[in-house]
Design a protein around this motif. Sequence first.
Motif, short mmCIF file in Angstrom:
data_model
loop_
_atom_site.label_atom_id
_atom_site.label_comp_id
_atom_site.label_asym_id
_atom_site.label_seq_id
_atom_site.Cartn_x
_atom_site.Cartn_y
_atom_site.Cartn_z
N SER A 11 15.88 -7.77 4.23
CA SER A 11 15.20 -7.35 5.56
C SER A 11 15.02 -5.92 5.38
O SER A 11 14.06 -5.35 5.86
CB SER A 11 16.36 -7.65 6.71
N VAL A 12 16.05 -5.21 4.50
CA VAL A 12 15.81 -4.05 4.53
C VAL A 12 14.25 -3.71 3.46
O VAL A 12 13.49 -2.88 3.88
CB VAL A 12 16.83 -3.15 3.50
N GLN A 13 14.21 -4.54 2.53
CA GLN A 13 12.97 -4.31 1.74
C GLN A 13 11.69 -4.73 2.83
O GLN A 13 10.65 -4.06 2.67
CB GLN A 13 12.97 -5.50 0.71
N ASP A 17 8.69 -2.24 3.42
CA ASP A 17 7.42 -2.98 2.84
C ASP A 17 6.37 -2.50 4.16
O ASP A 17 5.13 -2.05 3.94
CB ASP A 17 7.22 -4.11 2.49
N LYS A 18 6.61 -2.77 5.19
CA LYS A 18 5.94 -2.36 6.46
C LYS A 18 5.79 -1.14 6.87
O LYS A 18 4.54 -0.77 7.05
CB LYS A 18 6.68 -2.96 7.74
N GLU A 19 6.76 -0.27 6.31
CA GLU A 19 6.35 1.08 6.84
C GLU A 19 5.47 1.73 5.35
O GLU A 19 4.53 2.57 5.88
CB GLU A 19 7.78 1.87 6.59
N PHE A 20 5.79 1.26 4.28
CA PHE A 20 4.80 1.68 3.11
C PHE A 20 3.54 1.14 3.39
O PHE A 20 2.62 2.05 3.05
CB PHE A 20 5.46 0.83 2.09
N GLU A 21 3.30 0.00 3.89
CA GLU A 21 1.83 -0.48 4.22
C GLU A 21 1.10 0.21 5.13
O GLU A 21 0.16 0.61 5.15
CB GLU A 21 2.18 -2.03 4.78
N LYS A 22 2.00 0.61 6.30
CA LYS A 22 1.26 1.56 7.22
C LYS A 22 0.93 2.67 6.86
O LYS A 22 -0.19 3.36 7.08
CB LYS A 22 2.37 1.76 8.59
#
Length: 54
Positions: A11-13, A17-22
């Motif tokens: 879940s942390v990953q 990933d969502k934040e990085f993608e944004k």
Amino acid sequence: MKKQEEIQIDSVQYVYDKEFEKQWKAYYFSLVKRELHQLLQDGGHHEKNGDICS
């Protein structure tokens, strides 16, 4: 206990990933916009009839 740790790590990953993608998308689109703006400026200087700008 091991199973729960794996779920937490996943879940942390996922959040990371969502934040990085944004951030990556925002960065990528800013590059594209800048490149497009530069092309329009260059095109405006070279084209006498202004077709590119319309």
